[in-house]
Structure formats: C-alpha cells, structure tokens
Design an enzyme around this catalytic site. Structure first.
Site, PDB file in Angstrom:
ATOM      1  N   GLU A  92       0.849  -1.184   0.000  1.00 24.52           N
ATOM      2  CA  GLU A  92       0.000   0.000   0.000  1.00 24.52           C
ATOM      3  C   GLU A  92       0.884   1.234   0.000  1.00 24.52           C
ATOM      4  OE1 GLU A  92      -2.755   0.429   3.283  1.00 24.52           O
ATOM      5  OE2 GLU A  92      -3.828   2.034   2.270  1.00 24.52           O
TER       6      GLU A  92
ATOM      7  N   ALA B 132       1.504  -0.444  10.809  1.00 28.20           N
ATOM      8  CA  ALA B 132       1.232  -1.832  10.467  1.00 28.20           C
ATOM      9  C   ALA B 132       0.403  -1.861   9.195  1.00 28.20           C
ATOM     10  CB  ALA B 132       0.456  -2.523  11.595  1.00 28.20           C
ATOM     11  N   MET B 133       0.229  -3.065   8.630  1.00 29.42           N
ATOM     12  CA  MET B 133      -0.442  -3.177   7.338  1.00 29.42           C
ATOM     13  C   MET B 133      -1.343  -4.403   7.312  1.00 29.42           C
ATOM     14  SD  MET B 133      -0.929  -1.862   4.428  1.00 29.42           S
ATOM     15  CE  MET B 133      -2.134  -2.591   3.337  1.00 29.42           C
ATOM     16  N   GLU B 134      -2.557  -4.180   6.807  1.00 26.19           N
ATOM     17  CA  GLU B 134      -3.644  -5.161   6.913  1.00 26.19           C
ATOM     18  C   GLU B 134      -3.695  -6.171   5.782  1.00 26.19           C
ATOM     19  OE1 GLU B 134      -4.058  -1.826   6.203  1.00 26.19           O
ATOM     20  OE2 GLU B 134      -5.638  -1.535   4.701  1.00 26.19           O
ATOM     21  N   ASN B 135      -2.588  -6.502   5.118  1.00 26.04           N
ATOM     22  CA  ASN B 135      -2.592  -7.464   4.011  1.00 26.04           C
ATOM     23  C   ASN B 135      -3.472  -8.676   4.315  1.00 26.04           C
ATOM     24  OD1 ASN B 135      -0.221  -5.921   3.061  1.00 26.04           O
ATOM     25  ND2 ASN B 135       0.773  -6.937   4.791  1.00 26.04           N
TER      26      ASN B 135
ATOM     27  N   HIS C 287      -7.024  -2.622  14.904  1.00 23.50           N
ATOM     28  CA  HIS C 287      -7.200  -1.842  13.663  1.00 23.50           C
ATOM     29  C   HIS C 287      -6.923  -2.715  12.435  1.00 23.50           C
ATOM     30  CE1 HIS C 287      -7.090   1.913  11.250  1.00 23.50           C
ATOM     31  NE2 HIS C 287      -6.213   1.223  10.520  1.00 23.50           N
ATOM     32  N   GLU C 288      -5.791  -3.385  12.434  1.00 20.97           N
ATOM     33  CA  GLU C 288      -5.438  -4.192  11.252  1.00 20.97           C
ATOM     34  C   GLU C 288      -6.394  -5.375  11.106  1.00 20.97           C
ATOM     35  OE1 GLU C 288      -3.549  -2.543   9.476  1.00 20.97           O
ATOM     36  OE2 GLU C 288      -2.741  -1.271  11.060  1.00 20.97           O
TER      37      GLU C 288
ATOM     38  N   HIS D 297      -9.698  -4.308   9.638  1.00 21.50           N
ATOM     39  CA  HIS D 297      -9.641  -4.014   8.203  1.00 21.50           C
ATOM     40  C   HIS D 297     -10.085  -5.216   7.364  1.00 21.50           C
ATOM     41  CE1 HIS D 297      -8.125  -0.066   7.286  1.00 21.50           C
ATOM     42  NE2 HIS D 297      -6.979  -0.205   7.918  1.00 21.50           N
TER      43      HIS D 297
ATOM     44  N   GLU E  86      -9.998   3.822   6.141  1.00 24.23           N
ATOM     45  CA  GLU E  86      -9.201   4.221   7.306  1.00 24.23           C
ATOM     46  C   GLU E  86     -10.035   4.901   8.394  1.00 24.23           C
ATOM     47  OE1 GLU E  86      -6.634   2.881   7.857  1.00 24.23           O
ATOM     48  OE2 GLU E  86      -5.783   2.312   5.919  1.00 24.23           O
TER      49      GLU E  86
HETATM   50  N1  PHE Z   1      -3.186   0.784   5.827  1.00 23.56           N
HETATM   51  C1  PHE Z   1      -2.329   0.852   6.982  1.00 23.56           C
HETATM   52  C2  PHE Z   1      -3.257   1.014   8.170  1.00 23.56           C
HETATM   53  O1  PHE Z   1      -3.686   2.052   8.527  1.00 23.56           O
HETATM   54  C3  PHE Z   1      -1.380   1.982   6.991  1.00 23.56           C
HETATM   55  C4  PHE Z   1      -0.344   1.927   5.936  1.00 23.56           C
HETATM   56  C5  PHE Z   1      -0.434   2.755   4.849  1.00 23.56           C
HETATM   57  C6  PHE Z   1       0.731   1.067   6.048  1.00 23.56           C
HETATM   58  C7  PHE Z   1       0.523   2.737   3.857  1.00 23.56           C
HETATM   59  C8  PHE Z   1       1.688   1.062   5.085  1.00 23.56           C
HETATM   60  C9  PHE Z   1       1.582   1.887   3.993  1.00 23.56           C
HETATM   61  O2  PHE Z   1      -3.706   0.130   8.735  1.00 23.56           O
HETATM   62 ZN    ZN Z   2      -5.797   1.360   8.558  1.00 23.76          ZN
END
Ligand code: PHE
Ligand code: ZN
Length: 869
Positions: free
Chosen positions: A126, A267-270, A302-303, A306, A325
C-alpha cells in the site's frame, strides 16, 4: 483511476473503471536478498463495455527478463516499457500474459515493494508498492484471486508466508524449498504480501461464530517471540469483538501476523498476512510501557478489523482512502472503548485531534476527508483521513443511533462484499437503513477545515425565558474559500441552581431529541420557557461533534460545571478550558489559575475517582494544542507561560501530589490490570509535577532505581533527563546499557534525549547522529530522534536562530534519498509555519526554500510545494 492530468494532479473527477480486468494472478518468487526473480502469470480480460483499449500495466524499477503472450514469447516491437508503464501492443481479447522480472530487495531502502528487514524478506505494497514487485494494474479496483509460490533457501528462509491459505510445501533439492498459498478472496494488489525468514511463532486456534477453525500465528525473529503473547491475545479479542459487535467473522483458515523492525508505518492489513512494525507487537512489562500495551492492542485491532472494512469491501480508488481508514479507526476506537474506559479513550482521541488534526486542518496541508485531487497518494495518510475520518463516522453514529448504524453497516458489507466501493456506496447503505437523507452530512467529506460553533445566551428575568443562539462557521482552507453549513449533532444539558439537570426539551427551529440538536443552518435557536432562574448550560458531551465550541463562561461557571457535569469527558474538558484560559493570558488568567488549582486539589484527594482520569486532568493542554488556538504563535512566550503555570500549581499542590503518590505505591507495583495501570498513570503524573520542586530529583531517582516496570522506569528517566537532575547521566547510561540490544527500548531513550525542553538539545541530537546509534534507514529510529525533535520539542525545533529549522530541513533532504515517505512526514512539522511570529516565520520560509531543487522524490516535492504555495 487515471493518470495525472497536465497539471500533475490525479483528479477524482477523472476516474474511469479499468479497461482490462485480471480475474486471476499466479506469482512465483525465487527469493534472494540480492536478486529475486518474479514470474507472473496474469489472466487478462477486456471490459466488454470498452473494447479496444490498450493494455497497460504499472511497473517501477523492474528489470524485464522475459515476456510472453498466450505462451508465445513477445518480440520487442510488441511491447515497450519506459520504467513506469508496460504497454503491450495489438491485444484485444482475453489472454494470458507471462512476465519474468528481477528486483533487488537488499538495496530497497524505500521499504516499498520487496525489501529486507534484518534477516527477513518482506513486502509493503500500500498504496503503490506492488508495481515495484512485478507488472500489474496497480489500482485497488483490480481484484484477482491469487496463487503465490515462494521458493527459497531452506536454511536462510525456513518459513515462507503469503496471503490466504497454505496449500502445500515441497523440497526442491539443493537446500531449496517451496511453499504455495492461495487467496480465494478477490483482493487488490495493495493487500498483497509475502514474508520469509527464520521466524518463530506464538500460536492459538479458535472456532469462529460461523464454525470455521482458524489458526492464529504471530511470527517474529527468534529472540523476540517471547514478547508476542500479549499481541496474540489482542488478535483473539479483536476477532471476538467483531463477531459480537458487527457480526463479522474471519474468513480464512489461518491469520498470520509478522513483526518487523524496519517498517515505515505502524502496520499493514494485508489479506491474511498482516505485517507490523515490531513496536506494535513486542511487549512485556520489562520493556514496554502501559501506553505501549494499549497501543499494541488498538493497532492489532485496527489491522484485524480491516479484514472487513478495507479488504472484503475495498476501495474503488485512493480518493476513497478514508472509507477504509476513518471507518476502521472508528471501529478500533469502539473496540478499545468497549474493552476499557470509554471516557479515557475519548480523552486520548480528542487530545490527538486537537494537537495534530486541528493544526493540519488549519495549515498549509489542509485537505478534505475525501480529497478531490492529489499528486502523491502516500502524502494522504494523514490525521485528517484517519482521525477526522473516524470523527465523521462517529457523527453519523450519533445522528442515527447504534441500531440504525449497525443496520447500515450490515447493508454496506452485504451490498459491497467482494467489491471496490466508494463513499457514495457507504452513504447510500446508511441512508437506506436509517431512512435519512444524508446529502448534507456528506459535506463533512468534501469540506476541509474545523467547524466552529459560537453559542450565546439570553435570559429574560421576568418571563424566565432562556434562549441559546448557535451559529456555525467553517474557516477558509487552501482552495476552499467558501464553506456551506454542515449537519452537526450538538449535545447539550442545562443545570439549575441546585445542580440538577433540567429535562424539559426546548422549543427550536430544528430537530431536538434527548439533549441533542441537529444543526443544519448557519444559525439556530433553542428556547426554554418560564425557568425560575438562569440555568448553566453544558455542550458537546462526549465530544459528539468534532468542532471548536465557543461559549463565554465566567471562570466560576466553568469551575462549577467541572464538578456538576454528568459527562466525564466534559468534566475533563472544562479543566482543559480553565488551563487554556490561564495560559493564553486572558483577563481572567489569575482567576482561572486559582480555580484550576482548587479543582485539581479536590480531584487529587478524591480516592473515589479513577486515578487514570485524575492523571488526564493533571496533563494540561500541550504546546501544539495551545498554539493552534492562537492567530500568531510566540513560541518562547507560550512555553514560558506554560512552564510558569506548572511551577506555580506544583507548589500549590505539593501536599496532595505527595500524598497520592505514596498512597498508590502498592497498587502500582505491577501487573496489567486496570487498577495497576491507573495507579501508575497517576503516580507518574504526580512525579513529573513534584520533580519541578526538587532540583535533586530525589523522588525520580528513587523511582528509577526501584522500578519494576518499564512504565515506572521510563517516566522516572524522563524526569531525570528533562529536569537535568544530577543523576541523569548515570541513569541514562544504565538504561542504555541494559537495553543496548533492543532497538525498541533504545528508541525510547533516544526520544527522551531529543525532547529535552531546551534550545541546546539540538547539539545533543547532532552528537547522537555521529554515533552508531544513528540508523537513518530504520524508520523507528528516525522518528525517535528527528520526529520527536521536530514535533515534540518546541524549544529545540523553534530555536530563535533558525538552527532547528535548518537542521530538520537538511535531514529531510538527506532522508529523501533513503526513504521518501519518512522524509515527507518530517517535513510535515512545518505545516503551521505561516502562523509563527517573527523572526521564525521568515527563518522557516528560508529553511523550506533551501530545499527547492534538493528533493528527488514525488513525495517530498509535492509536500514542499504545498507548504510554500
Ligand atoms: N493501511 C495501513 C493502516 O492504517 C497503513 C499503511 C499505509 C501502512 C501505507 C503502510 C503503507 O492500517
Ligand atoms: Zn488502517
């Protein structure tokens, strides 16, 4: 989605659906830190409504090794690649495209795409990082089903993770092995992820409400796995909470989380494979503070959350960013509020809003919750998109109530599952479920700026009629000179002379129910008839509307209301208002100081109030919050007034502060239960006040020496360092040595060093950069040192000679070449520069101007231009 127009901006109005769809994508990685090869097989199919569109894919810094269409190698004249876009000529129908590219994780310091963190190989996609891995339509409305094959050296990369469910592993001989993953849910490329390396895990298993057995794993580098247990519990709590509160279940057989020391964001919600900054996973009481534990729980939530708000229902384009978000921040805030104290969570959120989002909304970088154009999307991961976006959802929740809100969410998820949605989809689901017309509400998304409410009162002694006149106004922001009235839910209460709430509803020219008025026009009137005496009004309970509210209370009225008000958030806020009056040098500053002192003394000696709430009341508004309220900021004067007030109150409150500090010692001793955490919060607040009165800082020294938790130890170290106690150097040395191997704890002392309130701190920061502690490629370290200095050290950053500005600008230029997103965030520290009083405005402008021509990244250039325009 579309390419930039001639003006260099991507415009919301230019959105066009993808001309080509990609129903399935198969990737095979030959992983190697120096040179990884990626084979991609994309099934492509033209949109039948728009035949004949050229086939174009995104690709950045890719070395193209082979390309074939429907199994036939393509001759060079059939395609071209300019370093940004791959164009394949002469294709019009369904086809299969195979590409093979080479990429270089070990030298990828931008931490976008595939990169190395320690000995791990991981991805961050992202918003637009996937195009740095392979050729693809890198836009959120292209959502294939994925099959991912990872191959690597077994000794160096024993664990191979990707999105979705594991479907098999095999040995490849010669020390190599392979793992295959399948993600059955249509998923955009920004949610793609892989992680490989020598990781260990903590694991548990549960059954969802729908009867699916799910394995939960948190993976970390071997030495760190002992500190993952708390985060695993947080995953379980999040999963259960989404089932209970929103009826949403997890939808894969495994949920994996990986902790990485090098990560640009939180962090990232992959999908099925969240990747975290290690600071939001690793914790035990010896290395993490209570605030860290709470932050970990909320980021994990949060993650996890998502998975529905972002992944199952994703975004049509990046203008809709707040749709995932803002909504997910709202959801994680509700999670924390349901599990812990709702009032304390509200205080935490409003503090952040006032100190960071309000200045953003009033400064050079102001933008609506749904922007209508951008040059660089990575600059829009902002306080406005996240925090104001969540506040706007809360406004909707307040307007329609919990039951209709839940019905609207159910409808939104059902109607948009597996789709890439827009704000309009969200609003129409809620409009249908609540039966309300949400067109005026939608202005919250298109208008930037913090709305202001001005309320005046009139009381007629003879008739007993009491009138409140409420006027709203939103100030102009860049590109938006004129604003329209918003739909604002205004909560109110009236108290009579005996302190009882008056329950008679007012007459009004707008809808009023249960202490809530719906403001829709510039001005509204609320009128009560025949009251016996002038009542005392209170407003915006729970901070239901994210506005600045002005009502001319006298000091005694505020002080009285701070005791009477039923709403805990407002009791806290009224004390913040008294402190602001005391600090901003109004004619009533003296009276406000006295009233504040009395109120705090009472709170300190009231053992029935939650100590954590008392601690919040003791924490006066910070520099940024106060500065935001001023048309022009005189930094030295503001800091000096704040310090004077703190010194004065400390002297006045010394006895109750000491008494409470002592009384709470036993409860504070350890453990993560609410009572222990509350006790530590108040003791640490008391300690900071008391240390003002003692140049030897004996109490802080004693707490530092005896501390059993990081919460107590770090608070004591802060006092020692910031008040320059005699024991500070030795304490710092001891702390540093004890945690030298731990980058997260090292960040803590570095942040303390960078925030010592003194212009001379700049020299300390520069000295640290000459040591091995300085790791400019590690985002956490950059934030700990430079982020703290630029954002949380007014006396250092705003030095009168401009050296702070020049230093930060110089570091932005240096970091731009390493990690442009980290550099751009640092530049954000200048967002309010136009309101800084002379000579600082001119010095800041010079520092910014000196950066022109020195920033290579689109991120840095976009931000610089917006700051200077
Ligand atoms: N989408 C992530 C979050 O808020 C934030 C994020 C954005 C992480 C861009 C990495 C790069 O949960
Ligand atoms: Zn987020």
């Amino acid at each position: 989605m579309s390419l930039p127009r001639g003006d260099g901006f991507v415009h919301l109005a230019d959105y066009r659906p993808p001309a080509w769809r990609i129903p399935s994508a198969e990737l095979q990685f030959e992983l190697d830190p120096e040179a990884t090869e990626v084979l991609a097989r994309l099934v492509l199919s033209p949109d039948p409504a728009r035949p004949g569109e050229p086939l174009e894919l995104d690709g950045e810094e890719l070395e193209l090794l082979a390309i074939a269409l429907d199994g036939q190698p393509l001759p060079p004249e059939r395609y071209d690649y300019d370093g940004q876009r791959l164009r394949v000529h002469g294709v019009a129908a369904n086809c299969v495209l195979d590409t093979r590219v080479r990429i270089h994780p070990a030298t990828n310091t931008r931490l976008e795409g595939l990169y190395c963190s320690g000995r791990l190989l991981l991805t961050q996609c992202e918003a637009q990082g996937f195009r740095r891995i392979t050729f693809f339509a890198d836009r959120p409305d292209v959502m294939p089903r994925w099959r991912i094959v990872l191959r690597a050296d077994r000794a160096a990369y024993p664990v191979l993770l990707a999105n979705g469910n594991p479907v098999g592993t095999r040995d490849l001989g010669e020390g190599r092995h392979e793992a295959t993953w399948e993600n059955p849910h249509p998923t955009p490329a920004y949610l793609f992820a892989i992680a490989a390396g020598a990781m260990e895990r903590v694991t548990s298993s549960l059954e969802t409400m729908e009867g699916r057995r799910v394995e939960l794993n948190i993976w970390a580098e071997p030495g760190d796995v002992a500190r993952c247990a708390y985060a695993l519990g947080a995953v379980e709590r999040s999963l259960r909470w989404d089932e209970r509160r929103f009826g949403r279940c997890y939808d894969l057989d495994v949920f994996n989380v990986v902790a990485a020391q090098d990560f640009t964001m939180g962090a990232m919600e992959n999908k099925g494979l969240n990747i975290f900054n290690a600071r939001y996973i690793l914790a035990d009481e010896a290395t993490a503070t209570d605030a860290d534990f709470l932050a970990i729980e909320s980021v994990v939530a949060h993650e996890y959350l998502h998975n529905w708000s972002g992944n199952r229902v994703t975004l049509r384009d990046w203008f809709q960013l707040s749709l995932k978000e803002g909504l997910t921040v709202f959801r994680d805030t509700e999670f924390s509020s349901d599990l812990h104290s709702r009032a304390l969570k509200r205080i935490e959120v409003v503090r952040l809003l006032r100190s960071r989002q309000f200045p953003e909304d009033a400064g050079a970088l102001a933008h609506p919750v749904r922007p209508d154009r951008y040059r660089e999307i990575s600059n829009f991961y902002t306080m406005t998109i996240y925090e104001k976006g969540a506040e706007v959802i809360r406004v909707l929740h307040t307007l329609v109530g919990e039951a209709a809100f839940r019905a609207g969410m159910d409808r939104y998820f059902a109607d948009n599952d597996g789709r890439a949605a827009t704000l309009e989809d969200f609003l129409s689901a809620h409009a249908a479920a609540s039966g309300r017309d949400l067109s005026q509400f939608a202005r919250w998304y298109s208008q930037a700026g913090t709305p202001e409410l001005r309320i005046s009162e009139a009381f007629d002694e003879t008739s007993g009629d009491y009138t409140l006149t409420v006027t709203q106004n939103t100030p102009p922001t860049p590109g938006q000179p004129e604003k329209q009235p918003l739909l604002i839910p205004l909560r109110f209460a009236l108290y009579d002379e005996a302190g009882q709430a008056i329950t008679t509803p007012p007459e009004s020219d707008t809808t009023v129910r249960d202490g809530l008025a719906e403001l829709t026009r510039e001005t509204h009137v609320l009128r009560w008839r025949g009251l016996g005496a002038r009542p005392l009004p209170a407003f915006n309970q729970g901070y239901a509307a994210p506005v600045k509210l002005h009502f001319e209370y006298t000091v005694p009225q505020r002080a009285r209301l701070a005791r009477l008000e039923r709403d805990a958030f407002n009791r806290w806020d009224l004390l913040q208002q008294l402190a602001t009056e005391a600090l901003l040098g109004t004619p009533h500053a003296e009276a406000a100081t006295a009233a504040l002192g009395d109120a705090l003394a009472d709170l300190l000696s009231d053992a029935s109030t939650d100590p954590a709430f008392v601690a919040e009341c003791l924490a006066l508004p910070d520099f940024d919050t106060l500065a935001e309220a001023l048309p022009e900021v005189d930094v030295d004067a503001l800091v000096a007034r704040r310090e004077d007030l703190l010194d004065r109150l400390a002297e006045e409150l010394v006895e109750p502060l000491q008494a409470r500090y002592e009384a709470l010692a036993a409860v504070a001793r350890g453990g993560l239960d609410g009572a222990a955490m509350s006790a530590r919060a108040l003791r640490n607040a008391c300690l900071a006040w008391l240390t003002r009165l003692d140049p030897e800082a004996r109490l802080s020294q004693a707490q530092f020496d005896a501390a059993g938790t990081m919460t107590e130890r770090l608070a004591a170290l802060r006092c020692l360092l910031h008040f320059q106690a005699p024991g500070a150097p030795a304490a710092l040395q001891a702390f540093r040595d004890a945690h030298a191997q731990d980058p997260l704890v090292t960040d803590k002392w570095i942040a303390l060093l960078a925030t010592r309130p003194d212009p001379e701190t700049l020299a300390d920061v520069q000295a640290l950069m000459a040591t091995p502690w300085w790791k400019p490629a590690n985002p956490n370290r950059v934030r700990a040192l430079l982020g703290s200095f630029a954002r949380s050290n007014p006396l250092g950053f705003h030095r009168r000679d401009g050296a702070g500005y020049r230093f930060v600008a110089g570091q932005v230029a240096a970091l731009d070449a390493i990690n442009p997103q980290v550099a751009a965030r640092l530049l954000g520290g200048f967002e309010s520069w136009r309101r800084w009083a002379a000579p600082r405005r001119e010095l800041a402008r010079e520092a910014l101007a000196s950066l022109q021509g020195k920033l290579a990244s689109p991120d840095g250039r976009d931000l610089l231009q917006r700051l200077l325009d």
